[in-house]
Enzyme design. Structure first.
Site, short mmCIF file in Angstrom:
data_model
loop_
_atom_site.label_atom_id
_atom_site.label_comp_id
_atom_site.label_asym_id
_atom_site.label_seq_id
_atom_site.Cartn_x
_atom_site.Cartn_y
_atom_site.Cartn_z
N HIS A 1 -26.82 12.39 -22.25
CA HIS A 1 -26.94 11.99 -21.00
C HIS A 1 -27.52 10.52 -20.83
CE1 HIS A 1 -26.21 12.21 -16.86
NE2 HIS A 1 -27.37 13.10 -16.43
N HIS A 36 -16.71 10.76 -22.25
CA HIS A 36 -17.27 10.94 -21.16
C HIS A 36 -16.67 12.34 -20.82
CE1 HIS A 36 -18.63 11.06 -16.92
NE2 HIS A 36 -19.41 10.28 -17.48
N ASP A 58 -23.08 3.57 -20.48
CA ASP A 58 -24.12 3.20 -21.24
C ASP A 58 -23.79 2.31 -22.50
OD1 ASP A 58 -26.12 4.81 -19.97
OD2 ASP A 58 -25.35 6.30 -20.68
N1 ACO Z 1 -18.27 9.79 -30.92
C1 ACO Z 1 -17.49 10.51 -31.78
N2 ACO Z 1 -16.73 11.84 -31.45
C2 ACO Z 1 -16.72 11.98 -30.13
C3 ACO Z 1 -17.62 11.47 -29.27
C4 ACO Z 1 -18.24 10.12 -29.70
N3 ACO Z 1 -19.23 9.66 -28.89
N4 ACO Z 1 -17.57 12.04 -28.20
C5 ACO Z 1 -16.76 13.02 -28.46
N5 ACO Z 1 -16.47 13.14 -29.49
C6 ACO Z 1 -15.39 14.28 -29.97
C7 ACO Z 1 -16.13 15.20 -30.46
O1 ACO Z 1 -16.70 15.52 -31.55
C8 ACO Z 1 -14.92 16.46 -29.96
O2 ACO Z 1 -13.98 16.21 -31.13
P1 ACO Z 1 -13.38 17.43 -31.91
O3 ACO Z 1 -12.27 17.88 -30.99
O4 ACO Z 1 -12.69 17.04 -33.29
O5 ACO Z 1 -14.34 18.49 -31.87
C9 ACO Z 1 -14.13 15.64 -28.96
O6 ACO Z 1 -14.35 14.20 -28.95
C10 ACO Z 1 -14.46 16.25 -27.60
O7 ACO Z 1 -15.91 15.91 -27.14
P2 ACO Z 1 -16.79 16.82 -26.46
O8 ACO Z 1 -17.99 16.80 -27.15
O9 ACO Z 1 -16.17 18.34 -26.57
O10 ACO Z 1 -16.43 16.41 -25.24
P3 ACO Z 1 -17.91 16.66 -23.96
O11 ACO Z 1 -16.77 16.33 -22.81
O12 ACO Z 1 -18.32 17.88 -24.11
O13 ACO Z 1 -18.68 15.56 -24.41
C11 ACO Z 1 -19.95 13.40 -24.08
C12 ACO Z 1 -18.97 14.42 -23.52
C13 ACO Z 1 -21.39 14.49 -24.36
C14 ACO Z 1 -20.31 12.30 -23.24
C15 ACO Z 1 -19.65 13.06 -25.36
O14 ACO Z 1 -18.39 12.17 -25.49
C16 ACO Z 1 -20.80 12.30 -26.23
O15 ACO Z 1 -21.64 12.97 -26.87
N6 ACO Z 1 -20.92 11.08 -26.12
C17 ACO Z 1 -21.76 10.22 -26.76
C18 ACO Z 1 -23.18 10.29 -26.08
C19 ACO Z 1 -23.13 9.41 -24.51
O16 ACO Z 1 -22.77 8.08 -24.67
N7 ACO Z 1 -23.38 9.96 -23.45
C20 ACO Z 1 -23.37 9.39 -22.34
C21 ACO Z 1 -22.33 9.90 -21.50
S1 ACO Z 1 -22.70 8.81 -19.82
C22 ACO Z 1 -23.65 9.44 -19.12
O17 ACO Z 1 -24.38 10.31 -19.13
C23 ACO Z 1 -24.12 8.41 -18.12
#
Ligand code: ACO
Length: 426
Positions: free
Chosen positions: A266, A305, A361
């Site tokens: 987050h 996201h 971010d």
């Molecule tokens: N890098 C690589 N792969 C990713 C990333 C990433 N940043 N984010 C998602 N994926 C992949 C997952 O591994 C998943 O792949 P799969 O289908 O092969 O298993 C797919 O994309 C879907 O991702 P989920 O984790 O199911 O998506 P979710 O909606 O649950 O998560 C989140 C969203 C937590 C923001 C995620 O994208 C992440 O962890 N990003 C990195 C952390 C980040 O930047 N957070 C800031 C968010 S903005 C904020 O809070 C203000």
């Protein structure tokens, strides 16, 4: 067209008609779909990926179109024309203030920026290397003991007083936490400065009589606070609402939000982005890094996201703010790595297929670093920005007659009723 959903339970052959309101069905309506006395059907939704937990008129997001609006005003217009305190007023009250209302609000916030001296001592009690988010969370929580009147959440004037206190004191707490780590003397608020100027002065002032900040930096930081001010039912807001649903005081509820924001998935992502860029070190190392991400070894922080699946409108605005800040501070060398990383990721099938785009971010950390904030402070800045959003959502919650104490169901997977085993027989 009838707004109902017809459901046949193939276990029993029975048919049900469920009302559809605002594109949702009531989870409680599923209870009637029962077999014998099994308690009825429930939904299973870890992470609330498709469950509305409230009605809210604070923030609207269309993730596919990249739209973000506070009380109906597009984020692009607010970032360009408004200020953080004006946006806070908007979020909290539903309308933009008149000139008199804004002056009164600014006066109130400005005159609540000081902390009780014991809070200062409380912050001094932390170790030199304490993370400022831990300090912020603890000191916001401690504020509830300084304002026991805050527990009367049914009184609207009282709620307003606590809201003003929190918005006013967050920068002071953040700045004290920052200076504690450096061993520098705390700088008390200066009521003659604007919200952001005062924050910068409390962070960076040394022996000069008055800290002069560059107006371009002040504007960029103000925009960053606006961009972070609310984001409807995100993890930390859900934490504030969930804890607030027990009718606890707003300091305790906001402390819970700060805890949620601290996490790297987050608000902690901006700190993680910067550490990641430093680790990558140079543009040549990017292909190897991307291969590691695609192989599932790690995540590309600042990408992806839950809601935005096209672009994050805040990231677009931040990219522009980057240019304004770098005009003053000189270009952050990590920018070249960030831009190349973005370029490669946006063309790579792995990221395109999963709709992974830079989020707010990805670039905010570069600005914060250019402003000479250590990475540990990035999420504190996010928390200060998010405070009016948390409080607007909390206010809405406590006045919403449909809300109840948050208490999800579970699917029990453990062992059932068995006899206690004495120690010598285990
Ligand atoms: N890098 C690589 N792969 C990713 C990333 C990433 N940043 N984010 C998602 N994926 C992949 C997952 O591994 C998943 O792949 P799969 O289908 O092969 O298993 C797919 O994309 C879907 O991702 P989920 O984790 O199911 O998506 P979710 O909606 O649950 O998560 C989140 C969203 C937590 C923001 C995620 O994208 C992440 O962890 N990003 C990195 C952390 C980040 O930047 N957070 C800031 C968010 S903005 C904020 O809070 C203000």
């Amino acid at each position: 067209m009838t707004d109902t959903l017809s459901v046949r339970d193939n276990r029993t052959g029975r048919d049900y008609e469920l009302a559809i309101t605002d594109g949702t069905i009531r989870a409680a309506d599923l209870k009637q779909i029962a077999v014998d006395d099994d308690g009825g059907l429930a939904t299973y939704d870890p992470g609330f990926v498709n469950t509305a937990s409230c009605r809210s008129s604070v923030t609207f997001i269309d993730g596919d179109k990249g739209v973000l609006e506070y009380r109906g005003y597009p984020i692009e217009q607010l970032a360009e024309h408004s200020t953080f305190l004006e946006v806070s007023y908007l979020l909290l009250n539903g309308e933009l203030p008149t000139a008199d209302e804004l002056a009164a609000w600014t006066h109130q916030v400005t005159h609540h920026t000081f902390l009780h001296e014991n809070i200062k001592q409380f912050i001094q009690g932390f170790r030199y290397d304490a993370h400022p988010m831990g300090m912020l969370m603890a000191s916001v929580s401690a504020l509830s003991t300084f304002y026991p009147d805050a527990s009367d959440i049914s009184d609207s004037a009282n709620r307003q007083l606590q809201i003003t206190r929190l918005i006013a004191k967050m920068p002071t707490l953040g700045a004290f936490a920052y200076r504690n780590g450096l061993g520098k003397p705390y700088v008390y608020p200066d009521n003659g400065l604007s919200y952001v100027e005062n924050f910068l002065a409390m962070l960076f002032k040394m022996s000069e009589p008055r800290y002069e900040s560059d107006p371009r930096i002040v504007k960029a930081l103000d925009v960053l606070l606006i961009l972070h001010a609310d984001h409807e039912q995100n993890c930390s807001t859900n934490a504030v609402r969930s804890v607030g649903s027990s009718q606890v005081d707003p300091y305790s509820a906001v402390a819970a939000g700060i805890g949620a924001l601290y996490g790297p998935l987050h608000g902690g992502a901006n700190e993680a982005v910067l550490k990641m860029l430093r680790r990558i070190g140079s543009v040549e190392n990017i292909p190897g890094f991307i291969e590691g991400v695609k192989a599932g070894k790690e995540k590309l922080m600042g990408f992806g996201h839950r809601v935005y699946k096209n672009f994050d409108p805040r990231a677009t605005i931040i990219k522009k703010a980057c240019d304004d800040v770098f005009e003053v501070t000189g270009v952050n060398p990590l920018l070249a790595i960030a831009k190349e990383l973005e370029k490669i990721a946006l063309e790579d099938e792995y990221f395109v297929k999963r709709k992974l785009y830079p989020n707010v971010d990805f670039y905010s950390g570069l600005i914060y670093e250019a402003l000479e904030f250590p990475p540990e402070m990035f999420t504190v800045l996010f928390a200060i920005g998010r405070t009016p959003g948390w409080l607007a959502q909390w206010s809405e919650l406590v006045q919403d007659k449909e809300q109840k104490i948050a208490r999800p169901k579970q699917i029990y997977t453990g062992t059932r009723t068995r006899d206690f085993v004495p120690m010598d027989q285990r």
